[in-house]
Design an enzyme around this catalytic site. Structure first.
Site, PDB file in Angstrom:
ATOM      1  N   SER A   1     -77.994 -12.780 -50.321  1.00  0.00           N
ATOM      2  CA  SER A   1     -79.220 -12.472 -51.075  1.00  0.00           C
ATOM      3  C   SER A   1     -79.659 -13.661 -51.909  1.00  0.00           C
ATOM      4  CB  SER A   1     -78.907 -11.284 -51.986  1.00  0.00           C
ATOM      5  OG  SER A   1     -79.905 -11.133 -52.957  1.00  0.00           O
TER       6      SER A   1
ATOM      7  N   LYS B   1     -72.083 -10.707 -53.939  1.00  0.00           N
ATOM      8  CA  LYS B   1     -72.685 -11.554 -52.890  1.00  0.00           C
ATOM      9  C   LYS B   1     -72.149 -12.986 -53.010  1.00  0.00           C
ATOM     10  CE  LYS B   1     -75.197  -8.553 -50.721  1.00  0.00           C
ATOM     11  NZ  LYS B   1     -74.780  -8.088 -49.407  1.00  0.00           N
TER      12      LYS B   1
ATOM     13  N   TYR C   1     -73.264  -6.550 -58.697  1.00  0.00           N
ATOM     14  CA  TYR C   1     -73.762  -6.587 -57.307  1.00  0.00           C
ATOM     15  C   TYR C   1     -74.001  -8.038 -56.876  1.00  0.00           C
ATOM     16  CZ  TYR C   1     -77.365  -7.026 -53.782  1.00  0.00           C
ATOM     17  OH  TYR C   1     -78.076  -7.455 -52.698  1.00  0.00           O
TER      18      TYR C   1
HETATM   19  C1  UD1 Z   1     -83.570  -6.558 -56.480  1.00  0.00           C
HETATM   20  C2  UD1 Z   1     -82.290  -7.179 -56.942  1.00  0.00           C
HETATM   21  C3  UD1 Z   1     -81.775  -8.108 -55.874  1.00  0.00           C
HETATM   22  C4  UD1 Z   1     -81.605  -7.354 -54.577  1.00  0.00           C
HETATM   23  C5  UD1 Z   1     -82.965  -6.773 -54.194  1.00  0.00           C
HETATM   24  C6  UD1 Z   1     -82.894  -5.954 -52.915  1.00  0.00           C
HETATM   25  C7  UD1 Z   1     -82.493  -7.333 -59.386  1.00  0.00           C
HETATM   26  C8  UD1 Z   1     -82.501  -8.234 -60.555  1.00  0.00           C
HETATM   27  N1  UD1 Z   1     -82.471  -7.905 -58.183  1.00  0.00           N
HETATM   28  O1  UD1 Z   1     -84.532  -7.568 -56.358  1.00  0.00           O
HETATM   29  O2  UD1 Z   1     -80.544  -8.624 -56.292  1.00  0.00           O
HETATM   30  O3  UD1 Z   1     -81.135  -8.215 -53.574  1.00  0.00           O
HETATM   31  O4  UD1 Z   1     -83.417  -5.912 -55.255  1.00  0.00           O
HETATM   32  O5  UD1 Z   1     -82.457  -4.677 -53.128  1.00  0.00           O
HETATM   33  O6  UD1 Z   1     -82.523  -6.138 -59.547  1.00  0.00           O
HETATM   34  N2  UD1 Z   1     -90.849  -3.527 -60.041  1.00  0.00           N
HETATM   35  C9  UD1 Z   1     -91.725  -2.778 -60.818  1.00  0.00           C
HETATM   36  N3  UD1 Z   1     -91.570  -1.435 -60.808  1.00  0.00           N
HETATM   37  C10 UD1 Z   1     -90.614  -0.793 -60.083  1.00  0.00           C
HETATM   38  C11 UD1 Z   1     -89.734  -1.563 -59.289  1.00  0.00           C
HETATM   39  C12 UD1 Z   1     -89.875  -2.930 -59.305  1.00  0.00           C
HETATM   40  O7  UD1 Z   1     -92.594  -3.320 -61.486  1.00  0.00           O
HETATM   41  O8  UD1 Z   1     -90.535   0.446 -60.151  1.00  0.00           O
HETATM   42  C13 UD1 Z   1     -91.008  -4.985 -60.014  1.00  0.00           C
HETATM   43  C14 UD1 Z   1     -89.772  -5.719 -60.528  1.00  0.00           C
HETATM   44  O9  UD1 Z   1     -89.871  -5.912 -61.899  1.00  0.00           O
HETATM   45  C15 UD1 Z   1     -89.861  -7.020 -59.728  1.00  0.00           C
HETATM   46  C16 UD1 Z   1     -90.536  -6.617 -58.409  1.00  0.00           C
HETATM   47  O10 UD1 Z   1     -91.153  -5.366 -58.670  1.00  0.00           O
HETATM   48  O11 UD1 Z   1     -90.702  -7.895 -60.373  1.00  0.00           O
HETATM   49  C17 UD1 Z   1     -89.535  -6.451 -57.277  1.00  0.00           C
HETATM   50  O12 UD1 Z   1     -88.505  -5.591 -57.723  1.00  0.00           O
HETATM   51  P1  UD1 Z   1     -87.416  -5.008 -56.701  1.00  0.00           P
HETATM   52  O13 UD1 Z   1     -88.081  -4.444 -55.504  1.00  0.00           O
HETATM   53  O14 UD1 Z   1     -86.542  -4.097 -57.504  1.00  0.00           O
HETATM   54  O15 UD1 Z   1     -86.628  -6.271 -56.207  1.00  0.00           O
HETATM   55  P2  UD1 Z   1     -85.912  -7.442 -57.066  1.00  0.00           P
HETATM   56  O16 UD1 Z   1     -85.727  -7.049 -58.473  1.00  0.00           O
HETATM   57  O17 UD1 Z   1     -86.648  -8.696 -56.805  1.00  0.00           O
END
Ligand code: UD1
Length: 367
Positions: free
Chosen positions: A154, A183, A179
């Site tokens: 990842s 990795k 987590y």
């Molecule tokens: C997360 C994990 C990463 C993992 C990946 C795949 C973290 C810090 N990282 O990535 O290690 O490999 O998932 O499962 O958690 N967001 C919102 N609202 C939501 C959900 C997300 O605004 O309800 C935003 C988050 O703040 C982020 C973006 O959407 O900016 C992507 O979030 P997400 O899909 O959870 O992925 P990551 O955080 O990038």
């Protein structure tokens, strides 16, 4: 149980029993073990492997997936992959499995726990499951002379990189969660093991996989409340959730929301097949190779929401809330190495990704 050979299955399909076979070549002898093959990225990879003619056997403990994914894979490819419900932490069952299937020549390892928040709450569960599972797998691979390994890593290993886009040469930073640490540790375990055995590995660092297969027969099926953005969007849109929380709009980005490199799960799946072919044809340049899997393009949370609204013509209920602890501001991939050395490039657009995720969510209404 008697296993039917790929050739026999293909003959059956050609005589009309199955309509959707896209198999281009028969890779006799190349039986691939896919751990976690009923999961999100695993199931899409099994489809791509079968469509390239590989014989696949899945092992999965079904802790976060369902056995009927095997039926869905069969519906897409016309070929039923082998499946055994085995937990990688169960060393004896795993050894039995390898002993029984001595035709396996390579493994693609997905099986792991992956919820970041849960890993903070239950670190030992994550270390035990993800690390023990990997070690048991490697022990069996050495014992049964399975020398090719593609590993699901990842971009979390980069933390918040100073220079963007982030290349494979960027330093691996202190992980933000157990987590993420599993990795990093897994990458080190595989690298050290490769140095002292015949195992060759390709470590694929995914950015943000989203979307679903175009058939809408397989996709991401988070158990409980989704953590990731796109499943949360589609579940909100369909009415399973009331409102999407956008975590922060005060980041140093053009619209204030975080930036990620979203990539279609089918593009990711195809990269695994190419990585495997690279190992099988001995084109790898060293015992361990590492590739970023992203599109090279960053999109903000608001851009994802707007794309969803544009491609589906639906309005999404969302609100801005405070930042989520542990989120990094922006990250996107330097994909040059994957493009030029692996010979892989992401093909699908953001619209493809979001629309396929939405079609998958819609298909779940009928199940
Ligand atoms: C997360 C994990 C990463 C993992 C990946 C795949 C973290 C810090 N990282 O990535 O290690 O490999 O998932 O499962 O958690 N967001 C919102 N609202 C939501 C959900 C997300 O605004 O309800 C935003 C988050 O703040 C982020 C973006 O959407 O900016 C992507 O979030 P997400 O899909 O959870 O992925 P990551 O955080 O990038």
């Amino acid at each position: 149980m008697l296993r039917v050979s790929t050739e026999e299955k293909l003959k059956k399909c050609i005589t009309g029993a199955c309509k959707m076979v896209l198999v281009k070549s028969i890779r006799m002898g190349d039986t691939v073990l896919v751990t976690g093959g009923t999961g999100y990225i695993g199931s899409h990879t099994v489809v791509e492997l079968q469509q390239k003619g590989y014989e696949v056997i899945i092992i999965d403990n079904l802790s976060n997936s369902y056995e009927n994914v095997v039926d869905s894979i069969e519906k897409i490819t016309g070929i039923r992959p082998g499946f055994e419900q085995i937990d990688l932490c169960d060393k004896l069952s795993l050894d039995d499995f390898f002993n029984k299937h001595q035709n396996i020549t390579s493994a693609i390892h997905f099986a792991a726990l992956k919820a970041v928040g849960e890993s903070v709450e239950k670190p030992l569960l994550y270390y035990y499951n993800n690390i023990t599972g990997l070690i048991n797998l490697l022990i069996c691979m050495i014992k049964y002379k399975v020398n090719n390994l593609v590993f699901s890593s990842s971009c979390t290993v980069y933390g918040q990189p100073e220079i963007l886009p982030v290349s494979e040469k960027s330093p691996v930073l202190k992980p933000l969660s157990p987590y993420g640490n599993t990795k990093q540790i897994a990458e080190e375990i595989i690298t050290d093991t490769s140095g002292k055995s015949k195992i060759k590995g390709i470590l694929l660092r995914y950015f943000n996989p989203i979307g679903a297969h175009s058939s809408a027969l397989i996709g991401e099926l988070p158990i409980g409340v989704p953590n990731n953005l796109v499943p949360f969007i589609t579940q909100t849109a369909i009415g399973k959730r009331e409102c999407l929380n956008v975590f922060g709009n005060d980041y140093n980005t053009p619209d204030g929301t975080c930036i990620r490199d979203y990539i279609h799960v089918v593009d990711i799946a195809k990269a695994h097949v190419i990585a495997l072919e690279r190992l099988l044809s001995e084109k790898n340049e060293s015992g361990i190779e590492i590739f970023n899997l992203g599109t090279g393009k960053g999109n903000s949370v608001l851009e994802i929401i707007n794309t969803y609204q544009k491609v589906t013509c639906n309005k999404l209920n969302y609100r801005i809330v405070p930042r989520r602890p542990g989120d990094i501001e922006k990250i996107y991939a330097d994909t040059a190495l994957a493009n030029n050395v692996l010979g892989w490039k992401a093909e699908k657009t953001l619209e493809d990704m979001i629309l396929s995720a939405w079609n998958w969510e819609l298909s779940l209404l009928n199940n």
